[in-house]
Design a protein around this motif. Structure first.
Motif, PDB file in Angstrom:
ATOM      1  N   ARG A 172       7.206  51.661   3.243  1.00 39.63           N
ATOM      2  CA  ARG A 172       6.091  50.941   2.640  1.00 39.63           C
ATOM      3  C   ARG A 172       6.094  51.126   1.128  1.00 39.63           C
ATOM      4  O   ARG A 172       6.541  52.128   0.586  1.00 39.63           O
ATOM      5  CB  ARG A 172       4.780  51.438   3.244  1.00 39.63           C
ATOM      6  CG  ARG A 172       4.699  51.194   4.746  1.00 39.63           C
ATOM      7  CD  ARG A 172       3.506  51.857   5.392  1.00 39.63           C
ATOM      8  NE  ARG A 172       2.237  51.292   4.963  1.00 39.63           N
ATOM      9  CZ  ARG A 172       1.068  51.546   5.552  1.00 39.63           C
ATOM     10  NH1 ARG A 172       1.025  52.355   6.586  1.00 39.63           N
ATOM     11  NH2 ARG A 172      -0.039  50.997   5.101  1.00 39.63           N
TER      12      ARG A 172
ATOM     13  N   ASN B 127       7.638  46.708   5.289  1.00 34.56           N
ATOM     14  CA  ASN B 127       6.215  47.042   5.358  1.00 34.56           C
ATOM     15  C   ASN B 127       5.643  47.182   3.951  1.00 34.56           C
ATOM     16  O   ASN B 127       6.222  47.870   3.111  1.00 34.56           O
ATOM     17  CB  ASN B 127       6.011  48.354   6.122  1.00 34.56           C
ATOM     18  CG  ASN B 127       6.505  48.267   7.559  1.00 34.56           C
ATOM     19  OD1 ASN B 127       6.413  47.213   8.190  1.00 34.56           O
ATOM     20  ND2 ASN B 127       7.031  49.363   8.077  1.00 34.56           N
ATOM     21  N   GLU B 128       4.496  46.550   3.727  1.00 34.45           N
ATOM     22  CA  GLU B 128       3.769  46.656   2.461  1.00 34.45           C
ATOM     23  C   GLU B 128       4.678  46.391   1.263  1.00 34.45           C
ATOM     24  O   GLU B 128       4.723  47.150   0.292  1.00 34.45           O
ATOM     25  CB  GLU B 128       3.111  48.033   2.326  1.00 34.45           C
ATOM     26  CG  GLU B 128       1.942  48.045   1.357  1.00 34.45           C
ATOM     27  CD  GLU B 128       1.199  49.359   1.337  1.00 34.45           C
ATOM     28  OE1 GLU B 128       0.375  49.534   0.436  1.00 34.45           O
ATOM     29  OE2 GLU B 128       1.424  50.200   2.227  1.00 34.45           O
TER      30      GLU B 128
ATOM     31  N   TRP C  28       1.374  45.022   6.773  1.00 34.16           N
ATOM     32  CA  TRP C  28       0.614  45.677   5.712  1.00 34.16           C
ATOM     33  C   TRP C  28       0.804  44.960   4.361  1.00 34.16           C
ATOM     34  O   TRP C  28       0.892  45.595   3.310  1.00 34.16           O
ATOM     35  CB  TRP C  28       0.998  47.158   5.595  1.00 34.16           C
ATOM     36  CG  TRP C  28       0.489  47.974   6.729  1.00 34.16           C
ATOM     37  CD1 TRP C  28      -0.764  48.462   6.903  1.00 34.16           C
ATOM     38  CD2 TRP C  28       1.226  48.385   7.886  1.00 34.16           C
ATOM     39  NE1 TRP C  28      -0.868  49.144   8.089  1.00 34.16           N
ATOM     40  CE2 TRP C  28       0.353  49.117   8.722  1.00 34.16           C
ATOM     41  CE3 TRP C  28       2.545  48.208   8.308  1.00 34.16           C
ATOM     42  CZ2 TRP C  28       0.748  49.666   9.932  1.00 34.16           C
ATOM     43  CZ3 TRP C  28       2.938  48.751   9.515  1.00 34.16           C
ATOM     44  CH2 TRP C  28       2.051  49.471  10.315  1.00 34.16           C
TER      45      TRP C  28
ATOM     46  N   HIS D 297      -1.484  43.646  10.597  1.00 38.64           N
ATOM     47  CA  HIS D 297      -2.024  44.826   9.906  1.00 38.64           C
ATOM     48  C   HIS D 297      -2.154  44.611   8.397  1.00 38.64           C
ATOM     49  O   HIS D 297      -2.214  45.584   7.640  1.00 38.64           O
ATOM     50  CB  HIS D 297      -1.160  46.064  10.174  1.00 38.64           C
ATOM     51  CG  HIS D 297      -1.044  46.428  11.619  1.00 38.64           C
ATOM     52  ND1 HIS D 297      -1.996  47.169  12.279  1.00 38.64           N
ATOM     53  CD2 HIS D 297      -0.100  46.120  12.539  1.00 38.64           C
ATOM     54  CE1 HIS D 297      -1.630  47.322  13.544  1.00 38.64           C
ATOM     55  NE2 HIS D 297      -0.486  46.692  13.728  1.00 38.64           N
ATOM     56  N   SER D 298      -2.181  43.379   7.972  1.00 40.03           N
ATOM     57  CA  SER D 298      -2.203  43.101   6.535  1.00 40.03           C
ATOM     58  C   SER D 298      -3.621  43.064   5.971  1.00 40.03           C
ATOM     59  O   SER D 298      -4.605  43.017   6.705  1.00 40.03           O
ATOM     60  CB  SER D 298      -1.481  41.782   6.248  1.00 40.03           C
ATOM     61  OG  SER D 298      -0.103  41.898   6.525  1.00 40.03           O
TER      62      SER D 298
END
Length: 658
Positions: free
Chosen positions: A310, A331-332, A353, A375-376
């Protein structure tokens, strides 16, 4: 499984991936049982022998243990060999092993039928290809079917403690060996597995390599969309990979692959370039993938990258050379800069994310098929929607667990969308009416959207919608009349919801096969129109507040399963007896149920009430398994059994009932 005491001729097929131990297992069985037969032959390496010398040579090898060489050498063609096998072996109790069979015609010309062999014979086949067990000449309109007299056993991975006992080495030795294999898998095992891989066509190989690098234990639904767009023919490829024992599809629809097979796939990718990961087609190691971006070493060779970690910042210069990238998982990620004409080949973007801040420009993913934003931190005001809307080919949009989302964005431009996942969006209050423009949408998942108050009127415009998972425990949720316009809907699940009633239009769901109202505590009655659901196969009314069922329920001629446990009914409606295909009726815990069972139902079912006044309906032919005074049957003293399972024309038994 072999049951050597039986006089029947039995075939046992042992299948599994190459190198898993099929031959070793079969040799142990052969050596232990061979003394109990008149003649035996372990025909090893059938595949290799067939490739080098042909079928006649195999037939000669098979007969060499039962005939003098002078007779065996007379065989000159396949049909002659078959006749000789029948004549010589039809009256002998034999044990024959056909090891490493890889084509149906090998089995067909060596041991096609049980009548070729004497009583008590056992034919064991080892193969890595399930398709060997398919008999083409018995094919139906639904495809080839498995030969009925072949028992199958799939070789499974042995538990560690049993393996230690079998191979008689110390635990420390095998732990050390395992570490060694994890770094460099056995060359011999990989050579064996490569035989199967090399028989795959290019599309099947691409799917296999993708699974081994990225999708082990992942659901197969999303990848199939990507592979379909890449023209890899995923459904054919997956079936072939299953048949050759390289993968399995588990009950939860996820891919399973043995560690050795996964390692083979990754080793094949590494062979592109052992020392330089940026010259490989797929990079699954997160550290290597990040290094490629940071050092700007991307190349046209790379098709798939998994970043994993992330907080990664991605600049246009870092992906400038990734012209053929079709899969990106991260992720992220923070995308910064002008991405004009970059990543244009991307089919899959996992951006879990995803931050609310969006500063990338010209991020136009025109070929995107799958977008995972689960999950964002995105909301309906997220600037990124303006650039996502150009993805006119997008088929899957996963927004699950996006808790900042209160209203879905305008989706009208995503005209190809087939799956919209909003599961777990606990603050979602409203679905934008633009959803009505998604004419190809087949699946809508609203499970866990506790704050959602209902569906928009435009939901009735979704002609292709086949499945809706409704929010559970949503106090304000209502079903609109327009839901009856969903002519393609197959599954409607409103379980655990607080809806008060089903709309009368429910009868318009002409293709509905499964309706789940489990724990809809506020539903007190069903509309008569429910009887119009002529395609319904499963109906769950359990734990509702229903006090009666409408007579129209008898029109559900296709219904096979009716669950109505723990509801408030006082008597069973006669209409249930009109359900011609009903196989299972569950009615436990109906405390208020009294009186006799209608004769229409009693022909097939009987009511059992125990001391706790819990009731249940069970098939009548199972009543013999119930014993004891606690059973009270509310039927006349003798019942006839006329269940379909006994078959037509068979004698009817009479059971006394006290």
């Amino acid at each position: 499984m072999l049951d050597v005491e039986s006089d029947d001729v039995k075939f046992l097929a042992i299948h599994g991936m190459g190198g898993v131990g099929k031959t070793t297992l079969t040799k142990v069985v052969f050596n232990r049982l061979s003394s109990r037969f008149q003649g035996c032959n372990f025909l090893s390496d059938v595949r290799e022998s067939f490739e080098r010398h042909g079928l006649v040579h195999l037939q000669k090898r098979l007969l060499s243990k039962f005939l003098d060489r002078c007779y065996v050498d007379q065989i000159s063609e396949v049909d002659h060999g078959i006749d000789m096998i029948k004549r010589v072996l039809h009256n002998k109790k034999v044990l024959i092993v056909l090891d490493d069979v890889d084509e149906n015609k090998q089995l067909k010309n060596l041991a096609e039928k049980g009548i070729w062999f004497g009583s008590g014979s056992r034919i064991i086949i080892t193969t890595r290809y399930k398709s060997v067990l398919m008999i083409d000449r018995e094919a139906t309109s639904e495809g080839p079917i498995k030969c009925a007299n072949v028992l199958t056993y799939e070789v499974q991975e042995m538990e560690f403690c049993h393996a230690l006992e079998l191979f008689k080495r110390s635990k420390e030795f095998w732990v050390d060996t395992l570490k060694k294999l994890e770094k460099a898998p056995s060359i011999e095992v990989q050579k064996t597995l490569m035989i199967t891989y090399e028989r795959l066509d290019d599309a099947q190989r691409q799917v296999f390599l993708d699974i081994s690098c990225f999708f082990v234990n992942e659901d197969k639904t999303y990848p199939c969309y990507m592979w379909e767009d890449c023209e890899y023919h995923p459904y054919n490829a997956i079936e072939i990979l299953c048949l050759v024992s390289l993968i399995k599809i588990k009950d939860d629809n996820t891919f399973w692959m043995h560690d050795q097979v996964r390692d083979l796939g990754r080793a094949i990718v590494r062979e592109d370039n052992f020392k330089e990961p940026h010259k490989r087609s797929r990079v699954w190691n997160h550290h290597e993938a990040l290094s490629i971006l940071e050092q700007k070493k991307g190349s046209k060779k790379i098709e798939a990258l998994s970043l994993g970690s992330r907080g990664v910042i991605i600049m246009p210069s870092e992906v400038a050379n990734l012209r053929h990238l079709r899969f990106l998982d991260g992720n992220e990620m923070f995308l910064v800069g002008d991405f004009n004409k970059l990543l244009s080949n991307l089919r899959w973007l996992s951006w879990r994310w995803c931050p609310f801040e969006f500063v990338a420009t010209n991020f136009h993913l025109v070929n995107l098929i799958v977008l995972d934003l689960s999950h964002s931190y995105v909301s309906e005001k997220w600037i990124g929607w303006n650039q996502i809307r150009v993805a006119s080919k997008l088929k899957v949009l996963d927004l699950s667990n996006c808790n900042d989302l209160m209203r879905t964005p305008d989706l009208s431009m995503l005209v190809s969308l087939e799956r919209l996942i909003l599961e777990g969006c606990r603050n979602l209050i409203e679905i934008d009416p633009s959803i009505g423009k998604l004419k190809l949408l087949t699946a809508l998942n609203l499970n866990g959207c506790h704050a959602l108050e209902g569906l928009p009127y435009e939901i009735g415009c979704l002609d292709a919608l086949m499945e809706i998972l409704m929010p559970r425990l949503s106090y304000a949720f209502k079903l609109l009349e327009t839901i009856g316009n969903l002519k393609s809907l197959l599954t409607l699940d409103v379980s655990h919801s607080w809806i008060c009633m089903l709309p009368d239009s429910i009868g318009g769901l002409v293709k509905l096969r499964r309706l789940n109202l489990f724990k809809c505590l506020k539903i007190k009655e069903l509309p008569d129109s429910v009887g119009k659901l002529r395609s319904l196969v499963e109906l769950d009314l359990s734990s509702t507040s229903l006090g009666h069922l409408p007579d129209s329920i008898g029109n559900l001629k296709q219904l096979t399963l009716l669950r109505m446990s723990h509801i408030m009914i006082t008597k069973l409606p006669r209409a249930i007896g009109l359900m011609e295909k009903l196989e299972e009726l569950e009615a436990s815990g109906c405390h208020r149920l009294t009186g006799k069972i209608p004769e229409e139902i009693g022909r097939t079912y009987m009511l059992e009430r125990d001391s706790a006044c819990h009731s249940s309906i069970i098939p009548l032919y199972e009543i013999e398994t119930f014993r004891g005074a606690y059973v009270q049957v509310l039927l006349k003293s003798t019942l006839s059994i006329a269940h379909e399972d006994f078959g037509r024309g068979k004698s009817v038994r009479m059971l006394p009932v006290s």
